[in-house]
Scaffold this motif. Structure first.
Motif, PDB file in Angstrom:
ATOM      1  N   ALA A  31       0.833  -1.206   0.000  1.00  0.00           N
ATOM      2  CA  ALA A  31       0.000   0.000   0.000  1.00  0.00           C
ATOM      3  C   ALA A  31       0.865   1.252   0.000  1.00  0.00           C
ATOM      4  O   ALA A  31       0.573   2.226  -0.707  1.00  0.00           O
ATOM      5  N   ALA A  32       1.946   1.241   0.787  1.00  0.00           N
ATOM      6  CA  ALA A  32       2.833   2.410   0.849  1.00  0.00           C
ATOM      7  C   ALA A  32       3.511   2.647  -0.497  1.00  0.00           C
ATOM      8  O   ALA A  32       3.617   3.789  -0.960  1.00  0.00           O
ATOM      9  N   ALA A  33       3.978   1.570  -1.124  1.00  0.00           N
ATOM     10  CA  ALA A  33       4.614   1.709  -2.434  1.00  0.00           C
ATOM     11  C   ALA A  33       3.632   2.252  -3.463  1.00  0.00           C
ATOM     12  O   ALA A  33       3.989   3.073  -4.320  1.00  0.00           O
ATOM     13  N   SER A  34       2.385   1.802  -3.385  1.00  0.00           N
ATOM     14  CA  SER A  34       1.362   2.289  -4.302  1.00  0.00           C
ATOM     15  C   SER A  34       1.098   3.777  -4.090  1.00  0.00           C
ATOM     16  O   SER A  34       0.968   4.540  -5.052  1.00  0.00           O
ATOM     17  N   VAL A  35       1.026   4.187  -2.821  1.00  0.00           N
ATOM     18  CA  VAL A  35       0.812   5.609  -2.505  1.00  0.00           C
ATOM     19  C   VAL A  35       1.951   6.452  -3.085  1.00  0.00           C
ATOM     20  O   VAL A  35       1.729   7.512  -3.687  1.00  0.00           O
ATOM     21  N   LEU A  36       3.187   5.973  -2.912  1.00  0.00           N
ATOM     22  CA  LEU A  36       4.334   6.711  -3.440  1.00  0.00           C
ATOM     23  C   LEU A  36       4.308   6.747  -4.970  1.00  0.00           C
ATOM     24  O   LEU A  36       4.595   7.778  -5.582  1.00  0.00           O
ATOM     25  N   GLY A  37       3.967   5.603  -5.596  1.00  0.00           N
ATOM     26  CA  GLY A  37       3.932   5.536  -7.043  1.00  0.00           C
ATOM     27  C   GLY A  37       2.918   6.474  -7.659  1.00  0.00           C
ATOM     28  O   GLY A  37       3.113   6.970  -8.776  1.00  0.00           O
ATOM     29  N   GLU A  38       1.828   6.732  -6.922  1.00  0.00           N
ATOM     30  CA  GLU A  38       0.796   7.638  -7.409  1.00  0.00           C
ATOM     31  C   GLU A  38       1.213   9.102  -7.300  1.00  0.00           C
ATOM     32  O   GLU A  38       0.663   9.955  -7.992  1.00  0.00           O
ATOM     33  N   ARG A  39       2.184   9.389  -6.418  1.00  0.00           N
ATOM     34  CA  ARG A  39       2.533  10.783  -6.107  1.00  0.00           C
ATOM     35  C   ARG A  39       3.900  11.223  -6.619  1.00  0.00           C
ATOM     36  O   ARG A  39       4.213  12.415  -6.584  1.00  0.00           O
ATOM     37  N   LEU A  40       4.718  10.274  -7.060  1.00  0.00           N
ATOM     38  CA  LEU A  40       6.070  10.608  -7.498  1.00  0.00           C
ATOM     39  C   LEU A  40       6.279  10.199  -8.954  1.00  0.00           C
ATOM     40  O   LEU A  40       5.677   9.234  -9.423  1.00  0.00           O
ATOM     41  N   PRO A  41       7.151  10.885  -9.654  1.00  0.00           N
ATOM     42  CA  PRO A  41       7.459  10.486 -11.032  1.00  0.00           C
ATOM     43  C   PRO A  41       8.281   9.199 -11.050  1.00  0.00           C
ATOM     44  O   PRO A  41       8.986   8.882 -10.090  1.00  0.00           O
ATOM     45  N   THR A  42       8.195   8.463 -12.115  1.00  0.00           N
ATOM     46  CA  THR A  42       8.965   7.230 -12.266  1.00  0.00           C
ATOM     47  C   THR A  42      10.457   7.515 -12.088  1.00  0.00           C
ATOM     48  O   THR A  42      10.979   8.499 -12.624  1.00  0.00           O
ATOM     49  N   GLY A  43      11.101   6.659 -11.297  1.00  0.00           N
ATOM     50  CA  GLY A  43      12.531   6.817 -11.062  1.00  0.00           C
ATOM     51  C   GLY A  43      12.890   7.711  -9.907  1.00  0.00           C
ATOM     52  O   GLY A  43      14.085   7.880  -9.603  1.00  0.00           O
ATOM     53  N   ALA A  44      11.901   8.299  -9.237  1.00  0.00           N
ATOM     54  CA  ALA A  44      12.185   9.176  -8.101  1.00  0.00           C
ATOM     55  C   ALA A  44      12.872   8.387  -6.986  1.00  0.00           C
ATOM     56  O   ALA A  44      12.656   7.193  -6.806  1.00  0.00           O
ATOM     57  N   THR A  45      13.705   9.089  -6.210  1.00  0.00           N
ATOM     58  CA  THR A  45      14.493   8.463  -5.154  1.00  0.00           C
ATOM     59  C   THR A  45      13.715   8.451  -3.844  1.00  0.00           C
ATOM     60  O   THR A  45      13.190   9.487  -3.412  1.00  0.00           O
ATOM     61  N   VAL A  46      13.639   7.285  -3.222  1.00  0.00           N
ATOM     62  CA  VAL A  46      12.895   7.114  -1.967  1.00  0.00           C
ATOM     63  C   VAL A  46      13.821   6.517  -0.908  1.00  0.00           C
ATOM     64  O   VAL A  46      14.418   5.451  -1.133  1.00  0.00           O
ATOM     65  N   LEU A  47      13.948   7.190   0.208  1.00  0.00           N
ATOM     66  CA  LEU A  47      14.734   6.671   1.328  1.00  0.00           C
ATOM     67  C   LEU A  47      13.884   5.672   2.097  1.00  0.00           C
ATOM     68  O   LEU A  47      12.779   6.012   2.544  1.00  0.00           O
ATOM     69  N   VAL A  48      14.375   4.464   2.251  1.00  0.00           N
ATOM     70  CA  VAL A  48      13.627   3.385   2.890  1.00  0.00           C
ATOM     71  C   VAL A  48      14.107   3.167   4.313  1.00  0.00           C
ATOM     72  O   VAL A  48      15.301   2.954   4.552  1.00  0.00           O
TER      73      VAL A  48
END
Length: 326
Positions: A77-94
């Protein structure tokens, strides 16, 4: 279970099906009974530390066969939320496990572990290995303006050793350090339940769980009916005091109850018990099953306000004692 009102059952895991590596008695029987009735099942967990395939494998080890496609996690769910709000290839600190990082990568984003000017977002999920250094990197990124998504904010995590610190405890530390609040992807927010129900082709799924503040509150927000079981953190006293946003429609001791007609599990007046709401107390009389008394008590208490309870006969006193309400 065969009930036309519910076209799928969404099961919580921790506290409902198992405690850590220990299965909860009756859990496999309940899930298998639902399957035998032809009702689709989904396994919905706020625990973001494991991949869906690992969750399915763990369930199988406990006698509950599950396909990976039947598992919905808060990391997904979190990955989906990020995918909806960020452009492809955006950097995410995990901040979390490798499984969470894999979900982020699967959403077309680039997972990293250190803060930098390129970090567009921070995603935080439970990991037993999270340490101060992980939170420090996230703190730097969030303070610099990165989006912050939490897989869940459960303060505790049920295990075979009892309640241990959950992701919400770590989230609270980061909130204190940054003065910011995250967007929450998992329970009690509705997207996780809606995605699970949609994957089963369901429009009126039943949510089954042990926590009022996540499982039941999430069902309420998603517009779904819910069954609470007393195998986890919810006690009869906690249930009686539940706020409207955390009240289920059904109550059971454990999942073996799913072999019974759902009408028998509904919270409301039950045979054998009379509960009257007085000015200062709920007066109880009768001689039935203690859990039926709790269903009746909840109905009256929720409609009239939470009161003290007074037993009028020895059967009532014994039932209240068994429920821990004497």
């Amino acid at each position: 279970m065969s009930d036309p009102r519910h076209d799928a059952v969404l099961f919580d895991l921790d506290g409902t099906l198992y405690h850590g590596a220990r299965p909860i008695p009756g859990a496999a029987e309940g899930v298998n009974g639902v399957r035998a009735a032809g009702t689709p099942v989904r396994f919905v967990t706020n625990n973001a530390s494991k991949a869906a395939s690992a969750v399915a494998d763990h369930l199988a080890e406990l006698g509950i066969p599950a396909d990976t496609a039947e598992v919905s996690t808060s990391s997904q769910a979190a990955a989906s939320v990020l995918g909806e709000r960020l452009p492809t290839g955006a950097t995410v600190l995990v901040v979390g496990t490798a499984a969470l990082a894999e979900e982020v990568a699967g959403a077309g984003l680039r997972p990293v572990r250190e803060a930098s000017a390129e970090v567009a977002a921070v995603v935080q999920g439970h990991s037993p290995d999270t340490c101060w250094g992980d939170l420090a990197e996230a703190c730097v990124a969030v303070r610099a303006g990165a989006r912050w998504v939490a897989c869940n904010v459960d303060p505790t995590l049920p295990t075979e050793r009892g309640q241990l610190p959950g992701n919400g405890s770590m989230v609270t530390a980061l909130r204190t350090a940054t003065g910011r609040a995250p967007l929450v992807a998992g329970k009690p927010e509705p997207p996780l339940f809606r995605a699970a129900a949609s994957s089963a082709g369901a429009s009126s799924a039943l949510v089954v769980g042990d926590r009022l503040d996540t499982d039941i509150a999430g069902a309420v927000r998603a517009g779904l009916e819910a069954l609470v079981v007393l195998t986890g953190v919810t006690t009869p006293a906690v249930l009686l005091a539940a706020e409207p946003a955390e009240r289920p429609q059904y109550l059971a001791a454990d999942l073996t109850a799913l072999t019974a007609p759902m009408g028998e599990l509904r919270i409301g007046p039950q045979p054998g018990w009379t509960v009257d709401a007085g000015n200062s107390a709920l007066t109880v009389s009768g001689n039935g099953a203690p859990l039926d008394l709790l269903r009746t008590l909840c109905d009256v208490a929720w409609r009239n306000g939470h009161h003290e309870i007074e037993a009028l006969d020895r059967h009532s006193r014994a039932a209240l004692a068994e429920l821990g309400l004497s």
